[in-house]
Design an enzyme around this catalytic site. Structure first.
Site, mmCIF file in Angstrom:
data_model
loop_
_atom_site.group_PDB
_atom_site.id
_atom_site.type_symbol
_atom_site.label_atom_id
_atom_site.label_comp_id
_atom_site.label_asym_id
_atom_site.label_seq_id
_atom_site.Cartn_x
_atom_site.Cartn_y
_atom_site.Cartn_z
ATOM 1 N N ASP A 60 -41.606 61.968 -13.760
ATOM 2 C CA ASP A 60 -41.861 61.826 -15.188
ATOM 3 C C ASP A 60 -40.775 61.863 -15.842
ATOM 4 O O ASP A 60 -42.048 62.668 -17.676
ATOM 5 C CB ASP A 60 -42.852 63.068 -14.724
ATOM 6 N N LYS A 80 -39.871 57.146 -16.674
ATOM 7 C CA LYS A 80 -38.432 56.272 -16.600
ATOM 8 C C LYS A 80 -39.339 54.330 -17.110
ATOM 9 O O LYS A 80 -38.933 53.700 -16.888
ATOM 10 C CB LYS A 80 -38.557 56.301 -14.932
ATOM 11 N N GLY A 140 -46.520 57.562 -10.476
ATOM 12 C CA GLY A 140 -47.462 57.397 -11.689
ATOM 13 C C GLY A 140 -46.399 57.617 -12.956
ATOM 14 O O GLY A 140 -45.481 58.056 -13.689
ATOM 15 N N HIS A 141 -46.100 55.992 -13.613
ATOM 16 C CA HIS A 141 -45.445 55.019 -14.580
ATOM 17 C C HIS A 141 -46.301 54.848 -15.779
ATOM 18 O O HIS A 141 -46.725 53.841 -15.697
ATOM 19 C CB HIS A 141 -44.074 54.461 -14.465
ATOM 20 N N GLN A 198 -39.854 59.479 -8.641
ATOM 21 C CA GLN A 198 -39.374 60.798 -8.756
ATOM 22 C C GLN A 198 -38.017 60.512 -9.463
ATOM 23 O O GLN A 198 -37.754 60.118 -10.647
ATOM 24 C CB GLN A 198 -39.927 61.010 -7.563
HETATM 25 P P1 GDP Z 1 -41.936 58.750 -15.360
HETATM 26 O O1 GDP Z 1 -43.485 58.805 -14.179
HETATM 27 O O2 GDP Z 1 -40.859 58.596 -15.510
HETATM 28 O O3 GDP Z 1 -42.189 57.176 -16.068
HETATM 29 O O4 GDP Z 1 -42.998 58.983 -16.380
HETATM 30 P P2 GDP Z 1 -44.471 60.193 -17.324
HETATM 31 O O5 GDP Z 1 -44.892 58.051 -17.195
HETATM 32 O O6 GDP Z 1 -45.492 60.553 -15.343
HETATM 33 O O7 GDP Z 1 -43.983 60.423 -17.975
HETATM 34 C C1 GDP Z 1 -43.942 60.175 -19.459
HETATM 35 C C2 GDP Z 1 -44.624 60.739 -19.885
HETATM 36 O O8 GDP Z 1 -44.467 60.712 -21.494
HETATM 37 C C3 GDP Z 1 -46.299 59.740 -20.329
HETATM 38 O O9 GDP Z 1 -47.121 59.896 -21.178
HETATM 39 C C4 GDP Z 1 -45.145 58.741 -21.563
HETATM 40 O O10 GDP Z 1 -46.404 58.017 -22.488
HETATM 41 C C5 GDP Z 1 -45.061 60.049 -22.523
HETATM 42 N N1 GDP Z 1 -43.183 59.604 -22.947
HETATM 43 C C6 GDP Z 1 -43.020 58.584 -23.028
HETATM 44 N N2 GDP Z 1 -41.328 58.920 -23.456
HETATM 45 C C7 GDP Z 1 -41.337 60.156 -24.349
HETATM 46 C C8 GDP Z 1 -41.604 60.220 -25.717
HETATM 47 O O11 GDP Z 1 -40.591 59.858 -26.238
HETATM 48 N N3 GDP Z 1 -41.896 60.832 -27.021
HETATM 49 C C9 GDP Z 1 -43.496 61.410 -25.967
HETATM 50 N N4 GDP Z 1 -43.650 62.061 -27.077
HETATM 51 N N5 GDP Z 1 -44.189 61.181 -24.792
HETATM 52 C C10 GDP Z 1 -43.400 59.877 -24.309
HETATM 53 P P1 IMO Z 2 -43.147 60.190 -10.813
HETATM 54 O O1 IMO Z 2 -42.089 58.516 -9.727
HETATM 55 C C1 IMO Z 2 -43.068 64.571 -10.535
HETATM 56 C C2 IMO Z 2 -43.433 65.713 -6.062
HETATM 57 C C3 IMO Z 2 -44.688 66.578 -6.067
HETATM 58 C C4 IMO Z 2 -44.649 67.637 -5.224
HETATM 59 C C5 IMO Z 2 -42.652 67.044 -4.696
HETATM 60 C C6 IMO Z 2 -43.232 66.321 -3.071
HETATM 61 O O2 IMO Z 2 -44.186 59.572 -12.048
HETATM 62 O O3 IMO Z 2 -41.673 60.054 -11.507
HETATM 63 P P2 IMO Z 2 -44.916 63.649 -2.634
HETATM 64 O O4 IMO Z 2 -46.164 63.787 -3.025
HETATM 65 O O5 IMO Z 2 -44.148 63.090 -3.296
HETATM 66 O O6 IMO Z 2 -44.504 64.377 -0.837
HETATM 67 O O7 IMO Z 2 -44.855 65.055 -2.929
HETATM 68 O O8 IMO Z 2 -42.447 65.904 -5.297
HETATM 69 N N1 IMO Z 2 -43.539 64.639 -6.817
HETATM 70 C C7 IMO Z 2 -43.562 63.985 -8.175
HETATM 71 N N2 IMO Z 2 -42.821 64.811 -9.124
HETATM 72 N N3 IMO Z 2 -42.754 63.050 -10.807
HETATM 73 C C8 IMO Z 2 -42.905 62.155 -9.716
HETATM 74 O O9 IMO Z 2 -43.289 60.922 -9.319
HETATM 75 C C9 IMO Z 2 -43.544 62.541 -7.835
HETATM 76 N N4 IMO Z 2 -43.525 62.452 -7.147
HETATM 77 C C10 IMO Z 2 -43.977 63.025 -6.254
HETATM 78 O O10 IMO Z 2 -45.842 67.013 -7.590
HETATM 79 O O11 IMO Z 2 -43.514 68.738 -6.430
HETATM 80 MG MG MG Z 3 -44.547 59.825 -13.237
#
Ligand code: GDP
Ligand code: IMO
Ligand code: MG
Length: 421
Positions: free
Chosen positions: A14, A17, A41-42, A223
């Site tokens: 998270d 990415k 979840g991107h 991840q």
């Molecule tokens: P990912 O899994 O690495 O793609 O990240 P996620 O989408 O799960 O979580 C990142 C969260 O931070 C999302 O809700 C994005 O919209 C938000 N986000 C990304 N970059 C920024 C930033 O620079 N500032 C803020 N406030 N939010 C951001």
């Molecule tokens: P993105 O790509 C954050 C965590 C789960 C759990 C562990 C194992 O959005 O960054 P799994 O379902 O893979 O067997 O869970 O890994 N986990 C993540 N945490 N971002 C993710 O993906 C994750 N994918 C798995 O919360 O601790």
């Molecule tokens: Mg994510």
């Protein structure tokens, strides 16, 4: 001949990415996922709208892009199908932009049940998995029982599905776990039909052909490094190699064909699910980070655990991935803090340690260095010189400690809220 550039999360996932891939895609023709599955979840944000992708690469919204789901990915046809339908409803011709590896493994409905049963049986020691069936699907892959996307073309597919399902049902009996997959299974086979519309490819051939033809390819990690099956905080990890090495096995490219490695980190740290997190904050500061940063899972909605930036873990991830450029995300979340802390080492049993230990449990105490906050809104900053001195000092310290330049700074979730140096 081109090389594959790579975007990787350096923390516990998270990091942002999805946003970074979206920002970088104008420079790339091909975007490829190489590991993980719908546990990811991107989020992408542009034109005032937010999109969350789970299996589909984050290049899908760019005209002319080719998006590949590589062999290292595990696919749940229900989730992929829903995702495709949603993107198609925006008027995007997903079929012309999305290619799926025949070697990618399928997540069966019973894999999801096994994930849930295993977690329930673990009780307090549960991993906190996303319950998407990731672990059981990868177990069947390495156990050589798995079903692959290419198998859906075989006349024996239904039979093979039943055989694997029966095996799972036997396992579930041992767990004494109650479940009903009737409805999910119906949707699963509908999803399989949806996937049949797509071009199923030998993605290793395709990717290497693109490189040979000088076409730019970006690999999108899922991840984060600290969730890597080998080098993460085992057993509280995911079931794939999230590190750069996963690009080679998950797409079929040679190590010599890896180019730039973009390592992404948040200006602080989060983790969702169980497991060690040395800099975790249990006080109001942690709660502030969660609220300001909207730190709730994009896949499961769970509140994310929050803490200060951990340079010990970050340096470990930089080393393991061969990061060539750093990208700092969510910098704006720290706007209002008087003091910002960064862990520069740990104390373990009274000893100072500056590397990530084999076991990092509660006994690991972070040693912090403090920085004065910049105490102003940086969301509208678009060039590096405009950042306040306190902010630039923070970045300079990270660069000095990691030995890698911070090339991009994100100051908000939107595509445009980005500063490239
Ligand atoms: P990912 O899994 O690495 O793609 O990240 P996620 O989408 O799960 O979580 C990142 C969260 O931070 C999302 O809700 C994005 O919209 C938000 N986000 C990304 N970059 C920024 C930033 O620079 N500032 C803020 N406030 N939010 C951001
Ligand atoms: P993105 O790509 C954050 C965590 C789960 C759990 C562990 C194992 O959005 O960054 P799994 O379902 O893979 O067997 O869970 O890994 N986990 C993540 N945490 N971002 C993710 O993906 C994750 N994918 C798995 O919360 O601790
Ligand atoms: Mg994510």
């Amino acid at each position: 001949m081109k090389k594959v550039d790579v975007v990787l999360g350096l923390q516990w996932g998270d990091e942002g990415k999805g946003k970074v891939v979206d920002v970088l895609t104008p420079g790339y023709k091909v975007i490829a996922r190489f590991q993980g599955g719908p546990n990811a979840g991107h989020s992408l944000r542009f034109d005032g709208q937010t999109f969350v992708l789970h299996t589909v690469p984050s290049g899908i919204f760019r005209d002319g892009s080719v998006n590949i789901i590589g062999n290292g990915v595990v696919i749940d046809p229900v989730i992929l199908s829903e995702e495709i339908d949603k993107i198609e409803s925006l008027g995007i011709d997903v079929r012309s932009r999305l290619l799926i590896s025949k070697r990618a493994h399928l997540i069966l409905p019973t894999h999801r049940m096994l994930d849930a049963a295993s977690e329930a049986a673990k009780g307090k020691t549960k991993i906190g998995s996303t319950l998407k069936g990731i672990g059981p699907a990868y177990m069947d892959k390495t156990g050589r029982n798995g079903l692959r996307v290419g198998d859906i073309l075989s006349p024996e597919f239904a039979e093979r599905y039943e055989r694997l399902k029966e095996k799972h049902i036997g396992l579930l009996r041992q767990y004494d776990y109650e479940y009903d997959i009737t409805e999910y299974e119906r949707r699963w086979f509908e999803g399989i039909e949806n996937i049949r519309r797509f071009e199923l490819i030998d993605s290793e051939q395709a990717v290497n052909r693109y490189l040979a033809d000088d076409v730019s390819v970006l690999a999108e990690g899922a991840q984060g490094s600290m969730l890597d099956i080998d080098f993460g905080t085992y057993p509280f990890v995911t079931s794939s190699n999230t590190l750069c090495a996963g690009v080679c096995t998950g797409l079929g490219v040679a190590p010599t064909r890896i180019g730039n490695v973009y390592g992404i980190f948040k200006a602080y740290c989060t983790r969702v699910g169980s497991g060690p997190f040395p800099t975790e904050l249990f006080d109001s500061v942690g709660e502030c980070l969660r609220q300001i940063g909207h730190e709730f899972g994009a896949t499961t909605g769970r509140p994310r655990r929050c803490g200060w930036l951990d340079l010990v873990a970050l340096k470990y991830a930089v080393m393991m991935n061969g990061v060539t450029e750093l990208i700092m995300m969510k910098s704006d979340v720290l706007n209002d803090f008087d003091t910002i802390k960064v862990a520069v080492g740990y104390e373990v049993d009274g000893r100072r340690v500056d590397y990530f230990p084999f076991e990092s449990n509660e006994e690991v105490m972070p040693v912090y260095r403090e920085f004065p906050g910049w105490k102003c809104d940086i969301c509208n900053v678009r060039s590096y010189d405009e950042f306040p001195k306190e902010f630039r000092d923070y970045v300079a310290f990270i660069e000095q400690e990691t030995g890698v330049p911070v090339k991009i700074i994100s100051v908000g979730p939107d595509r445009d809220e980005t500063v490239v140096r």
